[in-house]
Write an enzyme that holds these catalytic residues in place. Structure first.
Site, PDB file in Angstrom:
ATOM      1  N   ARG A   1      35.624   5.998  -5.699  1.00  0.00           N
ATOM      2  CA  ARG A   1      34.868   7.249  -5.492  1.00  0.00           C
ATOM      3  C   ARG A   1      34.340   7.333  -4.065  1.00  0.00           C
ATOM      4  O   ARG A   1      33.964   6.325  -3.480  1.00  0.00           O
ATOM      5  CB  ARG A   1      33.685   7.323  -6.454  1.00  0.00           C
TER       6      ARG A   1
ATOM      7  N   ARG B   1      37.217  -7.819  -4.126  1.00  0.00           N
ATOM      8  CA  ARG B   1      37.776  -9.148  -3.819  1.00  0.00           C
ATOM      9  C   ARG B   1      39.049  -9.016  -2.984  1.00  0.00           C
ATOM     10  O   ARG B   1      39.225  -9.722  -1.989  1.00  0.00           O
ATOM     11  CB  ARG B   1      38.100  -9.908  -5.110  1.00  0.00           C
TER      12      ARG B   1
ATOM     13  N   GLU C   1      23.115  -4.673 -19.867  1.00  0.00           N
ATOM     14  CA  GLU C   1      22.776  -3.377 -20.467  1.00  0.00           C
ATOM     15  C   GLU C   1      22.762  -3.457 -21.989  1.00  0.00           C
ATOM     16  O   GLU C   1      21.948  -2.816 -22.646  1.00  0.00           O
ATOM     17  CB  GLU C   1      23.790  -2.319 -19.993  1.00  0.00           C
TER      18      GLU C   1
ATOM     19  N   ARG D   1      25.116   3.277 -26.547  1.00  0.00           N
ATOM     20  CA  ARG D   1      25.002   3.674 -25.142  1.00  0.00           C
ATOM     21  C   ARG D   1      25.466   5.122 -24.996  1.00  0.00           C
ATOM     22  O   ARG D   1      26.545   5.482 -25.466  1.00  0.00           O
ATOM     23  CB  ARG D   1      25.898   2.790 -24.293  1.00  0.00           C
TER      24      ARG D   1
ATOM     25  N   LEU E   1      25.803  -2.727  -7.922  1.00  0.00           N
ATOM     26  CA  LEU E   1      27.044  -2.574  -7.158  1.00  0.00           C
ATOM     27  C   LEU E   1      28.217  -3.105  -7.970  1.00  0.00           C
ATOM     28  O   LEU E   1      28.396  -4.323  -8.097  1.00  0.00           O
ATOM     29  CB  LEU E   1      26.939  -3.341  -5.824  1.00  0.00           C
ATOM     30  N   GLY E   2      28.982  -2.200  -8.560  1.00  0.00           N
ATOM     31  CA  GLY E   2      30.158  -2.598  -9.346  1.00  0.00           C
ATOM     32  C   GLY E   2      31.333  -1.743  -8.934  1.00  0.00           C
ATOM     33  O   GLY E   2      31.453  -1.376  -7.765  1.00  0.00           O
ATOM     34  N   ASN E   3      32.201  -1.387  -9.888  1.00  0.00           N
ATOM     35  CA  ASN E   3      33.245  -0.403  -9.566  1.00  0.00           C
ATOM     36  C   ASN E   3      32.587   0.923  -9.236  1.00  0.00           C
ATOM     37  O   ASN E   3      32.980   1.624  -8.330  1.00  0.00           O
ATOM     38  CB  ASN E   3      34.204  -0.251 -10.738  1.00  0.00           C
TER      39      ASN E   3
ATOM     40  N   ASN F   1      29.306   0.827 -27.651  1.00  0.00           N
ATOM     41  CA  ASN F   1      29.579   1.647 -26.467  1.00  0.00           C
ATOM     42  C   ASN F   1      30.957   2.268 -26.673  1.00  0.00           C
ATOM     43  O   ASN F   1      31.976   1.616 -26.471  1.00  0.00           O
ATOM     44  CB  ASN F   1      29.539   0.759 -25.215  1.00  0.00           C
TER      45      ASN F   1
ATOM     46  N   HIS G   1      23.574   4.574 -14.610  1.00  0.00           N
ATOM     47  CA  HIS G   1      23.271   3.131 -14.666  1.00  0.00           C
ATOM     48  C   HIS G   1      21.791   2.866 -14.945  1.00  0.00           C
ATOM     49  O   HIS G   1      21.277   1.790 -14.604  1.00  0.00           O
ATOM     50  CB  HIS G   1      23.591   2.418 -13.327  1.00  0.00           C
TER      51      HIS G   1
ATOM     52  N   LYS H   1      33.480  -0.574 -27.652  1.00  0.00           N
ATOM     53  CA  LYS H   1      33.007  -1.925 -27.319  1.00  0.00           C
ATOM     54  C   LYS H   1      31.826  -2.226 -28.226  1.00  0.00           C
ATOM     55  O   LYS H   1      31.003  -1.333 -28.474  1.00  0.00           O
ATOM     56  CB  LYS H   1      32.524  -1.982 -25.872  1.00  0.00           C
TER      57      LYS H   1
HETATM   58  P1  ADP Z   1      32.076  -1.952 -13.589  1.00  0.00           P
HETATM   59  O1  ADP Z   1      31.348  -0.946 -12.749  1.00  0.00           O
HETATM   60  O2  ADP Z   1      33.463  -1.527 -13.949  1.00  0.00           O
HETATM   61  O3  ADP Z   1      31.266  -2.515 -14.735  1.00  0.00           O
HETATM   62  P2  ADP Z   1      31.702  -4.559 -12.363  1.00  0.00           P
HETATM   63  O4  ADP Z   1      30.225  -4.535 -12.403  1.00  0.00           O
HETATM   64  O5  ADP Z   1      32.417  -5.558 -13.197  1.00  0.00           O
HETATM   65  O6  ADP Z   1      32.358  -3.147 -12.575  1.00  0.00           O
HETATM   66  O7  ADP Z   1      32.117  -4.810 -10.829  1.00  0.00           O
HETATM   67  C1  ADP Z   1      33.442  -4.834 -10.405  1.00  0.00           C
HETATM   68  C2  ADP Z   1      33.455  -5.110  -8.914  1.00  0.00           C
HETATM   69  O8  ADP Z   1      32.878  -6.403  -8.680  1.00  0.00           O
HETATM   70  C3  ADP Z   1      34.852  -5.149  -8.312  1.00  0.00           C
HETATM   71  O9  ADP Z   1      34.873  -4.439  -7.099  1.00  0.00           O
HETATM   72  C4  ADP Z   1      35.066  -6.624  -8.041  1.00  0.00           C
HETATM   73  O10 ADP Z   1      35.896  -6.821  -6.944  1.00  0.00           O
HETATM   74  C5  ADP Z   1      33.665  -7.079  -7.714  1.00  0.00           C
HETATM   75  N1  ADP Z   1      33.579  -8.538  -7.802  1.00  0.00           N
HETATM   76  C6  ADP Z   1      33.620  -9.326  -8.884  1.00  0.00           C
HETATM   77  N2  ADP Z   1      33.614 -10.633  -8.528  1.00  0.00           N
HETATM   78  C7  ADP Z   1      33.567 -10.657  -7.173  1.00  0.00           C
HETATM   79  C8  ADP Z   1      33.540 -11.690  -6.173  1.00  0.00           C
HETATM   80  N3  ADP Z   1      33.560 -12.963  -6.511  1.00  0.00           N
HETATM   81  N4  ADP Z   1      33.491 -11.316  -4.875  1.00  0.00           N
HETATM   82  C9  ADP Z   1      33.484 -10.029  -4.522  1.00  0.00           C
HETATM   83  N5  ADP Z   1      33.505  -9.013  -5.400  1.00  0.00           N
HETATM   84  C10 ADP Z   1      33.547  -9.318  -6.703  1.00  0.00           C
END
Ligand code: ADP
Length: 397
Positions: free
Chosen positions: A241, A285, A384, A91, A209-211, A7, A180, A14
């Site tokens: 965003r 968090r 992924e 990727r 649901l991530g960043n 990636n 995604h 990566k």
């Molecule tokens: P990316 O899209 O960069 O791959 P990730 O899938 O790693 O991101 O997701 C990152 C998000 O997950 C951040 O908002 C982080 O706060 C949230 N996150 C990770 N662990 C926890 C947790 N224990 N409780 C709440 N949110 C969490």
């Protein structure tokens, strides 16, 4: 059969080396700050400590050579010869509407990935540099490209078209592509397998649901709609965003704040979302912690996020004419029990009932709905890289 998953970004690489006989990871790592001062590699052989190397890495070819050397290293390596690597899987963020599935790399494929650069200007050029680097190092080895957009190519036109004059679609290819896709595909397959149900007969909503976050409607195993659009800015509120808003907000804010188009783009992509609303952080968090301590804007950010996801679930249930399974994945989906609960609260009328005790888990596969919930709600950690390795194996074995 050993497969290297790559990636590549514009300044990063990566990698994960898989043994596809048992789908295990032999080694993985990250090359950072390629072409920038202070480049370094963090390499990890499975079962060993991280091994860090700091050295000048002017370009992706040098980065790739260093990675291959590490894979052969007598202390940190896992290979005796590079011939053991059967293929590499890459990727690719955008395949536009050229690619409906993963394909073997050839000149025509590289050309089409180049044509998609306007759709992913920050990503596709880096991916191309990664492919070129490994072709340079291992010219006989086959390469496969796996697109974040491919899984969404089954969307019907009425789901992917915008209400702009048709010309803009025909000439500029402006439409919804989504993102995604590899993750949505992986978790939809795995959720059906985990639940022991036939994916070709169910209506599923996958919440990555991530960043960056996106929601997809997956009917009978095929994506029929997704929340991200031409770019990953659309959909639910994200770390930095905006997610969806009235498009007229853009010229309005540009004029009010005297921003040029690139500055406005940066404003919406990097300064908004959880960070912009809460003023605390882009990391959920931190936002949850501040909300729990009584910070009103942090609480509002959490509410906007949960409300937005809930609305997508309602919309996609209507789009599919029903719902059987909700999947939560990625950093927030896998780890935040309170987000999952907040999203599902009030959806009892759709047959969604969370069991708070079952929902009290992090980062592992689990059914979190109550036994009498008509809709099954599950947490499925995404992978992924494994999906890329599987496609690469399938196309080269
Ligand atoms: P990316 O899209 O960069 O791959 P990730 O899938 O790693 O991101 O997701 C990152 C998000 O997950 C951040 O908002 C982080 O706060 C949230 N996150 C990770 N662990 C926890 C947790 N224990 N409780 C709440 N949110 C969490």
């Amino acid at each position: 059969m050993k497969i290297l998953v790559i990636n590549c970004g514009s300044s990063s690489l990566k990698y994960q080396l898989f043994d596809m006989d048992n789908e295990s990871v032999l080694a993985k790592g990250l090359v950072d700050r390629i072409g920038i001062d202070g480049s370094n590699i963090t390499h990890k052989k499975t079962g060993s400590e991280d091994h860090k190397v700091s050295t000048q890495i002017p370009d992706h070819k040098v980065a790739m050579d260093l990675v291959l050397k590490l894979l052969l290293d007598k202390d940190h390596g896992v290979l005796k010869s590079l011939d053991e690597i059967s293929a590499a899987g890459h990727r690719i963020v955008s395949g536009g509407d050229y690619f409906k599935e993963s394909v073997l790399v050839n000149a025509e494929v590289l050309d089409a990935i180049k044509k998609c650069i306007p759709l992913a200007p920050l990503h596709n050029p880096g991916h191309l540099m990664g492919i070129e680097a490994i072709q340079h190092a291992l010219p006989k080895m086959p390469n496969v490209v796996v697109f974040d957009t491919a899984f969404h190519q089954t969307m019907p036109d009425y789901a992917y078209m915008y209400g702009l004059p048709y010309d803009v679609y025909e000439k500029q290819r402006v439409r919804r592509y989504g993102a995604h896709g590899t993750s949505h595909h992986f978790v939809s397959l795995r959720a059906a397998e985990f639940l022991g149900i036939d994916i070709s007969k169910i209506k599923m909503i996958t919440c990555h649901l991530g960043n960056g976050s996106s929601i997809s409607a997956v009917q009978n195993g095929k994506c029929v709609d997704t929340s991200m659009g031409l770019t990953p800015l659309a959909g639910v509120l994200m770390g930095t965003r905006t997610g969806d808003m009235d498009p007229a907000v853009v010229p309005f804010v540009q004029k009010a704040l005297n921003l040029g188009p690139d500055e406005m783009n940066n404003f919406m992509n990097k300064k908004s979302g959880l960070l912009g609303i809460s003023g605390v952080s882009s990391d959920l968090r931190d936002v949850e912690e501040a909300a729990n301590k009584g910070n009103a804007r942090a609480k509002l950010a959490v509410e906007i996020l949960e409300y937005g996801i809930k609305k997508y679930i309602g919309a996609y249930t209507a789009a599919m004419g029903g719902l059987d399974v909700i999947v939560f994945t990625a950093g927030i989906g896998e780890n935040s029990a309170s987000t999952r609960e907040g999203v599902c609260k009030g959806l009892e009328f759709l047959g969604v009932k969370i069991d708070p005790a079952k929902n009290n888990i992090r980062g592992k596969e689990a059914i979190i709905s109550a036994d009498d919930s008509r809709v099954k709600v599950v947490v499925i950690p995404t992978n992924e890289e494994l999906m890329i390795a599987r496609d690469t194996k399938r196309l080269t074995a």
